[in-house]
Design a protein around this motif. Structure first.
Motif, PDB file in Angstrom:
ATOM      1  N   ALA A  50      -1.310   3.963   5.388  1.00 18.98           N
ATOM      2  CA  ALA A  50      -0.730   2.499   5.685  1.00 18.98           C
ATOM      3  C   ALA A  50       0.510   2.608   6.125  1.00 18.98           C
ATOM      4  O   ALA A  50       1.507   2.838   4.697  1.00 18.98           O
ATOM      5  CB  ALA A  50      -1.309   1.331   4.863  1.00 18.98           C
ATOM      6  N   ALA A  51       0.392   2.502   6.975  1.00 20.77           N
ATOM      7  CA  ALA A  51       2.462   2.442   7.533  1.00 20.77           C
ATOM      8  C   ALA A  51       2.859   1.457   8.064  1.00 20.77           C
ATOM      9  O   ALA A  51       2.398   0.524   9.129  1.00 20.77           O
ATOM     10  CB  ALA A  51       2.886   4.043   8.041  1.00 20.77           C
ATOM     11  N   ALA A  52       4.122   0.758   8.550  1.00 17.35           N
ATOM     12  CA  ALA A  52       4.421   0.132   9.233  1.00 17.35           C
ATOM     13  C   ALA A  52       5.249   0.408   9.871  1.00 17.35           C
ATOM     14  O   ALA A  52       6.383   1.443  10.149  1.00 17.35           O
ATOM     15  CB  ALA A  52       5.753  -0.611   8.664  1.00 17.35           C
ATOM     16  N   ALA A  53       5.324   0.577  11.465  1.00 17.80           N
ATOM     17  CA  ALA A  53       6.078   0.906  12.301  1.00 17.80           C
ATOM     18  C   ALA A  53       6.653  -0.193  13.436  1.00 17.80           C
ATOM     19  O   ALA A  53       7.213  -0.882  13.480  1.00 17.80           O
ATOM     20  CB  ALA A  53       4.842   1.766  13.655  1.00 17.80           C
ATOM     21  N   THR A  54       8.592  -0.037  14.246  1.00 13.38           N
ATOM     22  CA  THR A  54       9.555  -1.097  13.861  1.00 13.38           C
ATOM     23  C   THR A  54      10.294   0.093  15.259  1.00 13.38           C
ATOM     24  O   THR A  54      10.134   0.813  15.411  1.00 13.38           O
ATOM     25  CB  THR A  54      10.464  -0.587  13.379  1.00 13.38           C
ATOM     26  N   ALA A  55       9.395  -0.809  16.312  1.00 16.18           N
ATOM     27  CA  ALA A  55       9.316   0.017  18.025  1.00 16.18           C
ATOM     28  C   ALA A  55      11.241  -0.195  18.068  1.00 16.18           C
ATOM     29  O   ALA A  55      12.184  -1.080  17.756  1.00 16.18           O
ATOM     30  CB  ALA A  55       9.032  -1.406  19.308  1.00 16.18           C
ATOM     31  N   ARG A  56      11.748   0.934  18.251  1.00 16.35           N
ATOM     32  CA  ARG A  56      12.944   1.154  19.080  1.00 16.35           C
ATOM     33  C   ARG A  56      13.287   1.143  20.199  1.00 16.35           C
ATOM     34  O   ARG A  56      14.776   0.097  20.338  1.00 16.35           O
ATOM     35  CB  ARG A  56      13.050   3.076  19.202  1.00 16.35           C
ATOM     36  N   ASN A  57      12.325   0.796  21.280  1.00 14.20           N
ATOM     37  CA  ASN A  57      12.462  -0.103  22.772  1.00 14.20           C
ATOM     38  C   ASN A  57      11.601  -0.106  23.128  1.00 14.20           C
ATOM     39  O   ASN A  57      10.357   0.461  22.997  1.00 14.20           O
ATOM     40  CB  ASN A  57      12.937   1.558  23.282  1.00 14.20           C
TER      41      ASN A  57
ATOM     42  N   SER B 248       0.976  -1.449  -0.258  1.00 13.93           N
ATOM     43  CA  SER B 248      -0.182   0.550  -0.366  1.00 13.93           C
ATOM     44  C   SER B 248       1.059   1.127  -0.136  1.00 13.93           C
ATOM     45  O   SER B 248       0.734   1.822  -0.049  1.00 13.93           O
ATOM     46  CB  SER B 248      -1.528  -0.286   1.046  1.00 13.93           C
ATOM     47  N   PRO B 249       1.329   1.474  -1.710  1.00 15.74           N
ATOM     48  CA  PRO B 249       2.576   3.208  -1.197  1.00 15.74           C
ATOM     49  C   PRO B 249       1.245   3.355  -0.691  1.00 15.74           C
ATOM     50  O   PRO B 249       0.097   3.769  -1.028  1.00 15.74           O
ATOM     51  CB  PRO B 249       3.010   2.932  -2.291  1.00 15.74           C
ATOM     52  N   ILE B 250       2.244   5.032  -0.335  1.00 19.39           N
ATOM     53  CA  ILE B 250       1.792   6.193   0.227  1.00 19.39           C
ATOM     54  C   ILE B 250       1.205   6.834  -0.919  1.00 19.39           C
ATOM     55  O   ILE B 250       2.749   7.027  -1.507  1.00 19.39           O
ATOM     56  CB  ILE B 250       3.001   7.278   1.043  1.00 19.39           C
ATOM     57  N   ASP B 251       0.371   7.435  -1.629  1.00 17.31           N
ATOM     58  CA  ASP B 251      -0.354   8.463  -2.271  1.00 17.31           C
ATOM     59  C   ASP B 251      -0.183   9.664  -1.849  1.00 17.31           C
ATOM     60  O   ASP B 251      -1.221  10.034  -1.035  1.00 17.31           O
ATOM     61  CB  ASP B 251      -1.938   7.608  -2.450  1.00 17.31           C
ATOM     62  N   LEU B 252      -0.117  11.301  -2.189  1.00 15.56           N
ATOM     63  CA  LEU B 252      -0.421  12.310  -1.094  1.00 15.56           C
ATOM     64  C   LEU B 252      -1.233  12.836  -2.262  1.00 15.56           C
ATOM     65  O   LEU B 252      -1.570  13.691  -2.227  1.00 15.56           O
ATOM     66  CB  LEU B 252       1.095  13.494  -1.463  1.00 15.56           C
TER      67      LEU B 252
END
Length: 276
Positions: A267-274, A248-252
Motif C-alpha cells: 500500500a503506497a501514497a503517490a504525490t503527483a509531481r506535475n 498500512s506500513p510496508i512489510d517485507l
C-alpha cells in the motif's frame, strides 16, 4: 482565466486513481491464469500444438499443465511482483528513490515520455532492478524440480545420489554473505561500477545472480521482462513521489506460492509531481 486551484484539484483526483490503477495491475497479473486459460481454450492455438504432439514428443497431461503454468505465471506474475518489490524498497529508501528520480530527469526530464532506449541510458535504474532481483527473486527456486537418474559427482566433491530431487535455490545464493557483502542490505550501488560496484549480468551469464536461470533452460522472456519492469518503475517514479501509508506500513515479509510474493500486499501514497 487560468485557475491554479482547478489544476491542483485535478492532480488531487489523479493520485487515488493511480494508486487504484497500480493495485489493479498487480492484482490482474496475479489472477491472469484464469483469463489466459479461457483465452487458450477459445482459440486453442498453443494447446492444440501440445495436444498434437506424437511419439517421443508427446507430453503427458501433467507436463502440459506444467508448460502452461510456466509460460503464464513466469511471463506475467513475476513482472508484477518484481515491480511491487522494487516500489516497496524505494518507499523504504527515499534517498534511493530521489537518486533514481534525478537520473530519470537527467535523461528525459520530469514530463518526457520514457521508452526502452531511454532505459538503456539509466544505469542506476538498471542497478535498482538487479538489486531487487537479488534481494527479492520472484522465482527463488529456479524452474521445476529435476530428478537425478544416476549418481552425480560435483566439482566440490559432493555426490548427488540417483533418485534425488533437486532444485536451484537462487534465494539462498543471493542472500549468502560469502558471496554478497551485507547481503540483507538493499543497495543498488553494488552494481554500479562508477561507485565501486560490479556490473553483473543477470541474464544467465553469472550464476551468483541468475534469476532467469542459465543454459538451455534459461527464461526466453528475460530481456522483455527486464525492459518491462524498468519502464514501469521509471514512469511511476518520474511522475510521482511515493511514500508509505500510515495505516498500512510496508512489510517485507515473504510468502512463497508459485512466485515469491509480499505477505502483505503493498500500500503506497503517490504525490503527483506535475499535472498538465
Amino acid at each position: 482565466m487560468f485557475d491554479p486551484s482547478g489544476v491542483e484539484k485535478r492532480c488531487d483526483n489523479l493520485v487515488p486513481r493511480v494508486r487504484k490503477l497500480v493495485s489493479e495491475i498487480i492484482d490482474e497479473h496475479r489472477k491472469s491464469l484464469e483469463g489466459c486459460e479461457r483465452q487458450l481454450g477459445d482459440t486453442g492455438d498453443f494447446v492444440d500444438v501440445l495436444l498434437s504432439l506424437k511419439g517421443e514428443e508427446k507430453l503427458s497431461e501433467d507436463d502440459m499443465v506444467a508448460v502452461l503454468w510456466e509460460m503464464i505465471f513466469r511471463g506475467t506474475d513475476t513482472t508484477a511482483l518484481l515491480t511491487e518489490w522494487a516500489m516497496a524498497e524505494l518507499i523504504l529508501h527515499p534517498k534511493i528513490q530521489s537518486k533514481l528520480r534525478a537520473e530519470i530527469d537527467s535523461v528525459v526530464g520530469s514530463t518526457g515520455s520514457i521508452n526502452d532506449a531511454d532505459v538503456a541510458q539509466m544505469p542506476y535504474l538498471q542497478a535498482l532492478v538487479k538489486e531487487t532481483l537479488r534481494v527479492h527473486p520472484p522465482g527463488p527456486l529456479l524452474s521445476w524440480a529435476r530428478l537425478s537418474t544416476d549418481d552425480i559427482q560435483l566439482s566440490n566433491g559432493m555426490v548427488v545420489p540417483a533418485g534425488t530431487t533437486a532444485m536451484v535455490n537462487m534465494w539462498a545464493i543471493t542472500h549468502d554473505d560469502s558471496i554478497w557483502s551485507n547481503s540483507e542490505k538493499f543497495n543498488p550501488a553494488r552494481f554500479m561500477v562508477s561507485e565501486g560496484g560490479v556490473d553483473v549480468d543477470v541474464r544467465g551469464g553469472d550464476l551468483k545472480l541468475a534469476p532467469f536461470g542459465a543454459g538451455r533452460r534459461v527464461c526466453p522472456g528475460k530481456n522483455l521482462g527486464l525492459v518491462t519492469v524498468s519502464l514501469w518503475i521509471a514512469r511511476l517514479v518520474q511522475r510521482f513521489e511515493w511514500g508509505p501509508v500510515d495505516s498500512s506500513p510496508i512489510d517485507l515479509s515473504e510468502v512463497l506460492k508459485l512466485s515469491l510474493e509480499m505477505k502483505k500486499p503493498l500500500a503506497a501514497a503517490a504525490t503527483a509531481r506535475n499535472c498538465v
